[in-house]
Design a protein around this motif. Structure first.
Motif, PDB file in Angstrom:
ATOM      1  N   CYS A 104       0.848  -1.207   0.000  1.00  0.00           N
ATOM      2  CA  CYS A 104       0.000   0.000   0.000  1.00  0.00           C
ATOM      3  C   CYS A 104       0.880   1.253   0.000  1.00  0.00           C
ATOM      4  CB  CYS A 104      -0.909   0.025   1.224  1.00  0.00           C
ATOM      5  SG  CYS A 104      -2.048  -1.378   1.281  1.00  0.00           S
ATOM      6  N   THR A 105       0.612   2.168  -0.922  1.00  0.00           N
ATOM      7  CA  THR A 105       1.426   3.377  -1.020  1.00  0.00           C
ATOM      8  C   THR A 105       0.630   4.654  -0.779  1.00  0.00           C
ATOM      9  OG1 THR A 105       1.033   3.424  -3.429  1.00  0.00           O
ATOM     10  CG2 THR A 105       3.037   2.313  -2.645  1.00  0.00           C
ATOM     11  N   VAL A 106      -0.688   4.618  -0.961  1.00  0.00           N
ATOM     12  CA  VAL A 106      -1.500   5.818  -0.782  1.00  0.00           C
ATOM     13  C   VAL A 106      -1.723   6.051   0.704  1.00  0.00           C
ATOM     14  CG1 VAL A 106      -3.675   6.975  -1.322  1.00  0.00           C
ATOM     15  CG2 VAL A 106      -2.647   5.402  -2.978  1.00  0.00           C
ATOM     16  N   LYS A 107      -1.368   7.242   1.190  1.00  0.00           N
ATOM     17  CA  LYS A 107      -1.499   7.560   2.599  1.00  0.00           C
ATOM     18  C   LYS A 107      -2.948   7.918   2.945  1.00  0.00           C
ATOM     19  CE  LYS A 107       3.257   9.074   3.305  1.00  0.00           C
ATOM     20  NZ  LYS A 107       4.152  10.158   3.804  1.00  0.00           N
ATOM     21  N   ASN A 108      -3.216   7.973   4.234  1.00  0.00           N
ATOM     22  CA  ASN A 108      -4.579   8.206   4.701  1.00  0.00           C
ATOM     23  C   ASN A 108      -5.157   9.521   4.188  1.00  0.00           C
ATOM     24  OD1 ASN A 108      -6.329   9.519   7.191  1.00  0.00           O
ATOM     25  ND2 ASN A 108      -6.822   7.380   6.796  1.00  0.00           N
ATOM     26  N   TYR A 109      -4.349  10.577   4.182  1.00  0.00           N
ATOM     27  CA  TYR A 109      -4.896  11.874   3.785  1.00  0.00           C
ATOM     28  C   TYR A 109      -5.335  11.879   2.318  1.00  0.00           C
ATOM     29  CZ  TYR A 109      -0.491  13.175   1.446  1.00  0.00           C
ATOM     30  OH  TYR A 109       0.587  13.233   0.608  1.00  0.00           O
ATOM     31  N   GLY A 110      -4.703  11.027   1.491  1.00  0.00           N
ATOM     32  CA  GLY A 110      -5.127  10.933   0.098  1.00  0.00           C
ATOM     33  C   GLY A 110      -6.540  10.396  -0.019  1.00  0.00           C
ATOM     34  N   TRP A 111      -6.870   9.394   0.799  1.00  0.00           N
ATOM     35  CA  TRP A 111      -8.224   8.849   0.784  1.00  0.00           C
ATOM     36  C   TRP A 111      -9.223   9.837   1.367  1.00  0.00           C
ATOM     37  CZ3 TRP A 111      -8.631   5.084  -2.394  1.00  0.00           C
ATOM     38  CH2 TRP A 111      -7.568   4.197  -2.574  1.00  0.00           C
ATOM     39  N   THR A 112      -8.788  10.644   2.318  1.00  0.00           N
ATOM     40  CA  THR A 112      -9.673  11.677   2.864  1.00  0.00           C
ATOM     41  C   THR A 112     -10.042  12.688   1.786  1.00  0.00           C
ATOM     42  OG1 THR A 112      -8.655  11.434   5.059  1.00  0.00           O
ATOM     43  CG2 THR A 112      -9.941  13.435   4.654  1.00  0.00           C
ATOM     44  N   PHE A 113      -9.073  13.063   0.942  1.00  0.00           N
ATOM     45  CA  PHE A 113      -9.364  13.992  -0.150  1.00  0.00           C
ATOM     46  C   PHE A 113     -10.315  13.361  -1.167  1.00  0.00           C
ATOM     47  CE2 PHE A 113      -5.513  16.405   1.161  1.00  0.00           C
ATOM     48  CZ  PHE A 113      -6.107  17.666   1.216  1.00  0.00           C
ATOM     49  N   ILE A 114     -10.172  12.068  -1.413  1.00  0.00           N
ATOM     50  CA  ILE A 114     -11.107  11.388  -2.319  1.00  0.00           C
ATOM     51  C   ILE A 114     -12.515  11.404  -1.730  1.00  0.00           C
ATOM     52  CG2 ILE A 114     -11.708   9.153  -3.321  1.00  0.00           C
ATOM     53  CD1 ILE A 114      -8.706   8.574  -3.543  1.00  0.00           C
TER      54      ILE A 114
END
Length: 474
Positions: free
Chosen positions: A166-176
């Motif tokens: 897994c490379t996408v950090k938590n804040y990236g999913w929050t923006f999605i």
């Protein structure tokens, strides 16, 4: 007080009184007076008690309920069960008190703040602004908490399949999740979200069942430790924070706004009976789900249970993916239902302030044949998208889900949903109560105010500790 005698007939008021436009506080000369609003809640109330049930369930019981076992772990079995049961009973009772005042004074009080100002009277104009401040604080806090959890759910889905890569950090999913919220935010009004909220109510029951069944089979209470962890100060402070978490899950701060979408009962000419029915059914459903999830989750993992029950589970991936997706959808829809209250106020004022720009509003004809101006799609975009962007950035920077739940529950929801209803009821109808009943209500409000104060201390401490250990946008 003359308003009291007017109120007696308001429950069975004529259709004219019940169709009165909402009240809004505006400045006029040296004094402030009630004015008729022509832009807020422009649609006629057409919903039944079923609509009230779906809206109540969606705006009250959200996936945040899967954080209740974590709160119960800080209270232990006896304390946790007492807090859950008392909170459920209190929520149903306080929501009933608020809904019974909906037509106070012979008019439909379409927002919580209008109701507070109308009941308290001109001498206590602060009531309007006090409720407004608390309500908007709660809406903003709930929005941040929901986006944090929605981002964590998306990340958990990703982790089920990517494993250690897994490379996408938590804040990236929050923006999605925030981008998805901006799309959902274009739902025009609360009354037009009926089918969506019905769907999310079904989701509520489904992902709760999935979480309970999988926790019972995978956790199963094997070697679970039910002692309250930490030293004395940590136990006390975590217990205080848990009170805020429970308040966050149970409370609903938009009862009048939901009631405003319901049509009057044909037999009484009042919107109070259908709303009371919706409150009773929703409170029973929500309390049952909360207790089952809390008991099974805490039993399965003891004090090792995490802040979100689904994250404790590992398989089957397809079933967990389904549950997470349902959670994300309900978080976004539930957040938008709550935001309608704030958006309707901001958009109405925006259209009035910039009335020269015709493209910001559109003219419609109401049920009485009057032409009124309501916000256009452009206004919705200009108000809703920037707001959702701001809370998305905050959620990405401060992903403290359990801590923010406790803070919002303590600072906003406890006074608004567990103290203010009693205060308004005492002012409106206290004169007709027996002395014993009057003092019972005073003691009730005092007790919950005290719990809210303790929860505030615990939640603030939890947030401070979390910030000290956090790298921003990690």
């Amino acid at each position: 007080m003359e308003a009291k005698t007017e109120e007696t007939s308001s429950g069975r008021a004529s259709g004219k009184a019940l169709e009165a436009e909402p009240l809004e506080l505006e400045s006029g000369g040296d004094t402030k007076a009630y004015k008729r609003s022509t832009t807020r809640h422009e649609e006629e109330p057409t919903g039944s008690w079923l609509r009230g049930t779906w809206l109540l369930a969606t705006s009250t019981a959200q996936p945040t309920l899967l954080g209740l076992p974590f709160g119960i772990a800080a209270l232990g079995w006896p304390g946790g069960m007492v807090v859950l049961v008392v909170s459920g009973l209190a929520t149903g009772y306080f929501n009933t008190l608020i809904s019974s005042l909906f037509e106070y004074g012979g008019v439909r009080n379409l927002t919580y703040r209008d109701l507070a100002h109308h009941v308290m009277g001109q001498r206590h104009r602060f009531a309007y602004h006090f409720v407004l401040l608390l309500q908007f604080t709660v809406i903003i806090g709930v929005g941040i908490a929901n986006l944090i959890l929605a981002g964590q759910c998306l990340q958990s889905i990703y982790a089920l399949y990517c494993g250690d890569s897994c490379t996408v950090k938590n804040y990236g999913w929050t923006f999605i999740a925030g981008l998805c919220l901006m799309i959902v935010a274009q739902l025009p009004s609360m009354s037009r979200a009926e089918l969506v909220t019905l769907m999310t109510t079904v989701f509520l029951c489904t992902y709760s069942i999935i979480a309970v069944v999988l926790a019972g089979t995978q956790g199963g209470g094997k070697g679970a430790d039910y002692s309250i962890p930490g030293n004395t100060i940590n136990r006390v402070m975590n217990g205080f924070n848990a009170l805020g978490i429970v308040a966050f899950c149970y409370a609903n701060n938009i009862i009048p706004e939901i009631q405003a979408t319901l049509r009057p009962d044909p037999a009484t000419g009042s919107a109070v009976p259908p709303m009371k029915k919706a409150v009773l059914i929703t409170t029973s459903l929500v309390s049952a789900v909360y207790i089952i999830v809390s008991v099974v989750g805490y039993w399965a993992y003891g004090n090792a249970v995490g802040g979100f029950l689904l994250d404790m589970l590992s398989h089957p991936a397809w079933l967990l993916t389904l549950a997470y997706i349902m959670c994300v959808i309900q978080l976004l829809v539930g957040e938008q239902v709550v935001e309608f209250v704030m958006f309707s106020s901001w958009e109405a004022r925006f259209v009035r302030r910039f009335h020269r720009f015709k493209w910001l509003g559109r003219e419609v004809t109401d049920a009485e044949g009057r032409t009124i101006r309501v916000p256009s799609r452009w206004t919705m975009l200009l108000i809703r998208v920037p707001y959702d962007l701001v809370i998305t950035v905050v959620a990405a920077a401060f992903p403290f889900f359990s801590e923010i739940m406790g803070f919002v529950g303590a600072v906003g929801l406890t006074p608004l949903c567990f103290v203010m209803p009693v205060a308004l009821h005492l002012v409106a109808r206290g004169g007709s109560m027996s002395r014993m009943l009057w003092w019972f209500h005073v003691a009730l409000a005092t007790a919950f105010a005290g719990c809210g104060s303790l929860a505030t201390v615990g939640s603030v401490r939890s947030i401070v500790l979390a910030i000290q250990q956090h790298d921003f946008f990690s």
